[in-house]
Design a protein around this motif. Sequence first.
Motif, mmCIF file in Angstrom:
data_model
loop_
_atom_site.group_PDB
_atom_site.id
_atom_site.type_symbol
_atom_site.label_atom_id
_atom_site.label_comp_id
_atom_site.label_asym_id
_atom_site.label_seq_id
_atom_site.Cartn_x
_atom_site.Cartn_y
_atom_site.Cartn_z
ATOM 1 N N ASP A 22 6.938 -25.125 5.467
ATOM 2 C CA ASP A 22 7.423 -24.170 6.462
ATOM 3 C C ASP A 22 7.544 -24.843 7.827
ATOM 4 O O ASP A 22 7.120 -25.985 8.017
ATOM 5 C CB ASP A 22 6.497 -22.946 6.537
ATOM 6 C CG ASP A 22 5.042 -23.322 6.779
ATOM 7 O OD1 ASP A 22 4.771 -24.252 7.568
ATOM 8 O OD2 ASP A 22 4.168 -22.678 6.176
ATOM 9 N N TYR A 23 8.126 -24.117 8.751
ATOM 10 C CA TYR A 23 8.380 -24.660 10.083
ATOM 11 C C TYR A 23 7.079 -24.977 10.818
ATOM 12 O O TYR A 23 7.003 -25.989 11.524
ATOM 13 C CB TYR A 23 9.232 -23.684 10.904
ATOM 14 C CG TYR A 23 9.581 -24.212 12.268
ATOM 15 C CD1 TYR A 23 10.522 -25.227 12.414
ATOM 16 C CD2 TYR A 23 8.958 -23.719 13.403
ATOM 17 C CE1 TYR A 23 10.841 -25.737 13.668
ATOM 18 C CE2 TYR A 23 9.271 -24.217 14.657
ATOM 19 C CZ TYR A 23 10.211 -25.224 14.783
ATOM 20 O OH TYR A 23 10.518 -25.722 16.024
ATOM 21 N N GLN A 24 6.061 -24.145 10.671
ATOM 22 C CA GLN A 24 4.797 -24.396 11.374
ATOM 23 C C GLN A 24 4.175 -25.718 10.930
ATOM 24 O O GLN A 24 3.657 -26.472 11.755
ATOM 25 C CB GLN A 24 3.805 -23.248 11.161
ATOM 26 C CG GLN A 24 2.534 -23.398 11.987
ATOM 27 C CD GLN A 24 2.816 -23.485 13.484
ATOM 28 O OE1 GLN A 24 3.540 -22.660 14.037
ATOM 29 N NE2 GLN A 24 2.253 -24.480 14.145
ATOM 30 N N SER A 25 4.226 -26.027 9.648
ATOM 31 C CA SER A 25 3.707 -27.311 9.149
ATOM 32 C C SER A 25 4.491 -28.473 9.752
ATOM 33 O O SER A 25 3.917 -29.494 10.130
ATOM 34 C CB SER A 25 3.794 -27.373 7.629
ATOM 35 O OG SER A 25 2.997 -26.368 7.041
ATOM 36 N N LEU A 26 5.794 -28.306 9.852
ATOM 37 C CA LEU A 26 6.640 -29.329 10.480
ATOM 38 C C LEU A 26 6.243 -29.535 11.932
ATOM 39 O O LEU A 26 6.066 -30.662 12.387
ATOM 40 C CB LEU A 26 8.110 -28.915 10.384
ATOM 41 C CG LEU A 26 9.095 -29.706 11.255
ATOM 42 C CD1 LEU A 26 9.232 -31.136 10.775
ATOM 43 C CD2 LEU A 26 10.435 -29.012 11.289
ATOM 44 N N ASP A 28 3.385 -28.882 13.427
ATOM 45 C CA ASP A 28 2.077 -29.525 13.502
ATOM 46 C C ASP A 28 2.207 -31.036 13.297
ATOM 47 O O ASP A 28 1.601 -31.827 14.020
ATOM 48 C CB ASP A 28 1.118 -28.940 12.465
ATOM 49 C CG ASP A 28 0.728 -27.503 12.779
ATOM 50 O OD1 ASP A 28 0.948 -27.039 13.927
ATOM 51 O OD2 ASP A 28 0.213 -26.825 11.865
ATOM 52 N N PHE A 29 3.002 -31.430 12.305
ATOM 53 C CA PHE A 29 3.231 -32.847 12.045
ATOM 54 C C PHE A 29 3.871 -33.522 13.261
ATOM 55 O O PHE A 29 3.431 -34.587 13.697
ATOM 56 C CB PHE A 29 4.113 -33.028 10.806
ATOM 57 C CG PHE A 29 4.457 -34.464 10.518
ATOM 58 C CD1 PHE A 29 3.612 -35.243 9.750
ATOM 59 C CD2 PHE A 29 5.624 -35.025 11.010
ATOM 60 C CE1 PHE A 29 3.921 -36.571 9.489
ATOM 61 C CE2 PHE A 29 5.943 -36.343 10.758
ATOM 62 C CZ PHE A 29 5.083 -37.123 9.996
ATOM 63 N N LEU A 30 4.915 -32.903 13.818
ATOM 64 C CA LEU A 30 5.608 -33.488 14.964
ATOM 65 C C LEU A 30 4.686 -33.635 16.168
ATOM 66 O O LEU A 30 4.739 -34.650 16.880
ATOM 67 C CB LEU A 30 6.838 -32.654 15.332
ATOM 68 C CG LEU A 30 7.990 -32.681 14.336
ATOM 69 C CD1 LEU A 30 9.079 -31.691 14.768
ATOM 70 C CD2 LEU A 30 8.560 -34.081 14.185
ATOM 71 N N ASP A 31 3.844 -32.649 16.416
ATOM 72 C CA ASP A 31 2.907 -32.722 17.541
ATOM 73 C C ASP A 31 1.928 -33.880 17.363
ATOM 74 O O ASP A 31 1.670 -34.641 18.298
ATOM 75 C CB ASP A 31 2.135 -31.409 17.697
ATOM 76 C CG ASP A 31 3.006 -30.279 18.221
ATOM 77 O OD1 ASP A 31 4.105 -30.542 18.758
ATOM 78 O OD2 ASP A 31 2.583 -29.103 18.081
ATOM 79 N N ARG A 32 1.392 -34.022 16.165
ATOM 80 C CA ARG A 32 0.439 -35.106 15.913
ATOM 81 C C ARG A 32 1.128 -36.467 15.908
ATOM 82 O O ARG A 32 0.577 -37.452 16.379
ATOM 83 C CB ARG A 32 -0.288 -34.858 14.605
ATOM 84 C CG ARG A 32 -1.211 -33.664 14.703
ATOM 85 C CD ARG A 32 -1.907 -33.377 13.419
ATOM 86 N NE ARG A 32 -2.719 -32.184 13.577
ATOM 87 C CZ ARG A 32 -3.492 -31.712 12.650
ATOM 88 N NH1 ARG A 32 -3.579 -32.308 11.485
ATOM 89 N NH2 ARG A 32 -4.198 -30.623 12.861
ATOM 90 N N ALA A 33 2.356 -36.509 15.380
ATOM 91 C CA ALA A 33 3.130 -37.760 15.393
ATOM 92 C C ALA A 33 3.411 -38.183 16.835
ATOM 93 O O ALA A 33 3.363 -39.378 17.157
ATOM 94 C CB ALA A 33 4.425 -37.586 14.611
ATOM 95 N N TYR A 52 12.055 -30.115 7.398
ATOM 96 C CA TYR A 52 12.071 -31.560 7.143
ATOM 97 C C TYR A 52 12.200 -32.323 8.455
ATOM 98 O O TYR A 52 12.613 -31.774 9.478
ATOM 99 C CB TYR A 52 13.223 -31.959 6.216
ATOM 100 C CG TYR A 52 14.574 -31.854 6.889
ATOM 101 C CD1 TYR A 52 15.121 -32.934 7.573
ATOM 102 C CD2 TYR A 52 15.278 -30.656 6.871
ATOM 103 C CE1 TYR A 52 16.343 -32.824 8.221
ATOM 104 C CE2 TYR A 52 16.501 -30.545 7.500
ATOM 105 C CZ TYR A 52 17.023 -31.638 8.181
ATOM 106 O OH TYR A 52 18.225 -31.521 8.828
ATOM 107 N N VAL A 53 11.829 -33.594 8.403
ATOM 108 C CA VAL A 53 12.074 -34.514 9.512
ATOM 109 C C VAL A 53 12.454 -35.867 8.928
ATOM 110 O O VAL A 53 11.851 -36.328 7.957
ATOM 111 C CB VAL A 53 10.867 -34.636 10.466
ATOM 112 C CG1 VAL A 53 9.632 -35.177 9.761
ATOM 113 C CG2 VAL A 53 11.202 -35.512 11.673
ATOM 114 N N ASP A 82 -0.947 -36.723 4.592
ATOM 115 C CA ASP A 82 -2.077 -36.602 3.674
ATOM 116 C C ASP A 82 -3.083 -35.583 4.183
ATOM 117 O O ASP A 82 -3.574 -34.742 3.435
ATOM 118 C CB ASP A 82 -2.784 -37.943 3.480
ATOM 119 C CG ASP A 82 -1.992 -38.900 2.612
ATOM 120 O OD1 ASP A 82 -1.078 -38.459 1.902
ATOM 121 O OD2 ASP A 82 -2.312 -40.102 2.649
ATOM 122 N N THR A 83 -3.349 -35.627 5.477
ATOM 123 C CA THR A 83 -4.321 -34.720 6.086
ATOM 124 C C THR A 83 -3.844 -33.279 6.020
ATOM 125 O O THR A 83 -4.600 -32.370 5.715
ATOM 126 C CB THR A 83 -4.551 -35.111 7.575
ATOM 127 O OG1 THR A 83 -5.059 -36.440 7.617
ATOM 128 C CG2 THR A 83 -5.523 -34.177 8.237
#
Length: 88
Positions: A22-26, A28-33, A52-53, A82-83
């Motif tokens: 979902d968009y929220q998971s994306l 979260d990934f972008l913020d941490r990246a 996706y990214v 992974d996290t």
Amino acid sequence: MSQQWQERIRPARLERRYEFADYQSLRDFLDRAADISEREGLYPDMGFGRDYVNVTIHADEESNELGDQQRRLAAEYDALLDTEQGTH
């Protein structure tokens, strides 16, 4: 670094697509990246949609080859996934 990264030669770069439930998971990934990119001083190209990214990590401008720093960044992005999802 996972085998899902594609190494390209001209120009030297690593490419990978990450997909999310979902968009929220994306987000979260972008913020941490972004935090990792700031820390490493490397800023890959990223294009994204709702779930996706696409990430492209380029070689340093002075070099035509990928170095340890680029490969480490790719591995750190994989570790983020992974996290968050428990899988690549």
